[in-house]
Design a protein around this motif. Structure first.
Motif, short mmCIF file in Angstrom:
data_model
loop_
_atom_site.label_atom_id
_atom_site.label_comp_id
_atom_site.label_asym_id
_atom_site.label_seq_id
_atom_site.Cartn_x
_atom_site.Cartn_y
_atom_site.Cartn_z
N LEU A 134 19.93 61.74 80.35
CA LEU A 134 18.54 62.49 80.04
C LEU A 134 17.74 63.42 79.68
CD1 LEU A 134 16.19 61.32 77.56
CD2 LEU A 134 15.50 60.06 78.96
N PHE A 135 17.56 63.94 81.36
CA PHE A 135 17.43 64.74 81.80
C PHE A 135 18.32 65.80 81.33
CE2 PHE A 135 16.73 67.96 85.85
CZ PHE A 135 15.92 68.55 85.21
N ALA A 136 19.59 66.34 81.67
CA ALA A 136 20.45 66.73 81.46
C ALA A 136 20.55 67.26 79.25
CB ALA A 136 21.80 66.79 81.83
N SER A 137 20.57 66.61 78.70
CA SER A 137 20.59 67.16 77.35
C SER A 137 19.24 66.93 76.96
CB SER A 137 20.63 65.51 76.62
OG SER A 137 19.60 64.61 76.84
N GLU A 173 10.36 73.65 75.25
CA GLU A 173 8.56 73.86 74.31
C GLU A 173 7.26 72.27 75.09
OE1 GLU A 173 9.89 73.95 70.42
OE2 GLU A 173 10.51 75.39 70.45
N PRO A 174 5.94 72.10 74.01
CA PRO A 174 6.01 70.78 74.95
C PRO A 174 6.56 69.45 75.20
CG PRO A 174 4.19 72.28 73.72
CD PRO A 174 5.48 73.08 74.04
N ALA A 175 7.26 69.22 74.12
CA ALA A 175 8.19 68.06 73.59
C ALA A 175 9.22 68.04 74.35
CB ALA A 175 8.10 68.39 72.41
N MET A 181 11.59 65.72 79.63
CA MET A 181 12.30 66.25 81.05
C MET A 181 11.07 65.12 82.26
SD MET A 181 12.62 70.20 80.76
CE MET A 181 12.31 70.33 82.56
N ILE A 182 9.73 65.17 81.90
CA ILE A 182 9.23 63.98 82.22
C ILE A 182 9.09 62.95 82.40
CG2 ILE A 182 6.52 63.36 82.65
CD1 ILE A 182 5.56 66.35 81.77
N ILE A 183 9.15 62.42 81.63
CA ILE A 183 9.50 61.07 81.54
C ILE A 183 11.19 60.50 81.74
CG2 ILE A 183 10.70 59.44 79.56
CD1 ILE A 183 8.66 60.56 77.62
N ALA A 209 14.17 57.93 86.58
CA ALA A 209 14.42 57.83 87.36
C ALA A 209 14.23 58.19 88.71
CB ALA A 209 15.55 59.58 87.67
N GLY A 210 12.79 58.57 89.02
CA GLY A 210 12.24 57.70 90.96
C GLY A 210 11.51 56.66 90.32
N PHE A 211 11.74 55.99 89.31
CA PHE A 211 11.18 54.91 89.19
C PHE A 211 12.22 53.82 89.63
CE2 PHE A 211 10.85 50.22 87.07
CZ PHE A 211 9.56 49.76 87.61
#
Length: 200
Positions: A13-16, A159-161, A166-168, A173-175
């Motif tokens: 998800l992060f890479a996409s 952009e903000p979206a 990226m944060i999600i 991944a951290g969780f």
């Protein structure tokens, strides 16, 4: 195994999100200030006020008989003339259009559909927020037009979206990694306890 799948999904998800293209830049929605400048760029002889590009922003400059009109579109500018005449020779005798909303102009390119004799790429200039058209010394007919296309800076900043996604993704991944570490720690403690019982 399920934890590894979660981590892989979050990383994918992060890479996409990082690979997602940013929306193409245009002038739509931007506010512009227009002015006629003579005999140099620093001297405004006619102020045209400000307009919003939605989907076109227009300025008409009353400069005698010629009276040019500048139409700003999403990624181009067209200038038409209300009459005929000649512009005096000077360092600069023409139109300056300033973007009041953003500073992302990367180029101003002569469009071959231009019909004004003598107008060429050398009479176009720009800054990060301004477009300049120099008519110094040219003779104008009422049917003449000038056209130019605008290039924009493509910003590498998401952009903000995109930042939200990226944060999600990083949070997921951290969780998943934390849960895996906690599970591994509890398994280790259980095995350690069994080993102590066996040795007692």
């Amino acid at each position: 195994m399920a934890v590894i799948k979660k981590i892989s999904f979050a990383c994918g998800l992060f890479a996409s999100v990082l690979a997602a293209p940013a929306a193409a830049a245009t002038f739509i929605g931007d506010s512009f200030e227009g002015s006629y400048r003579f005999p140099h760029v620093g001297n405004a002889t006619v102020q045209g006020g400000s307009v919003r590009v939605s989907p076109v922003g227009s300025f008409t400059f009353v400069t005698g008989r010629i009276n040019p009109t500048a139409n700003i579109f999403a990624s181009s500018v067209e200038i038409t003339f209300g009459g005929s005449g000649a512009y005096r020779a000077a360092e600069f005798n023409g139109i300056l259009l300033r973007n009041l909303s953003r500073s992302n102009i990367a180029g101003l390119i002569f469009d071959p559909s231009t019909t004004l004799s003598g107008f060429n790429q050398g009479r176009l200039s720009f800054t990060s927020d301004s477009l300049l058209f120099n008519f110094a010394g040219l003779s104008i007919n009422a049917s003449d037009r000038v056209a130019a296309n605008v290039l924009f800076v493509t910003s590498p900043v998401p952009e903000p979206a995109t930042w939200s996604l990226m944060i999600i993704g990083l949070g997921a991944a951290g969780f998943a990694m934390r849960r895996r570490r906690e599970r591994g720690s509890s398994v280790f403690k259980a095995r350690q306890g069994r080993c102590l019982e066996a040795s007692a």
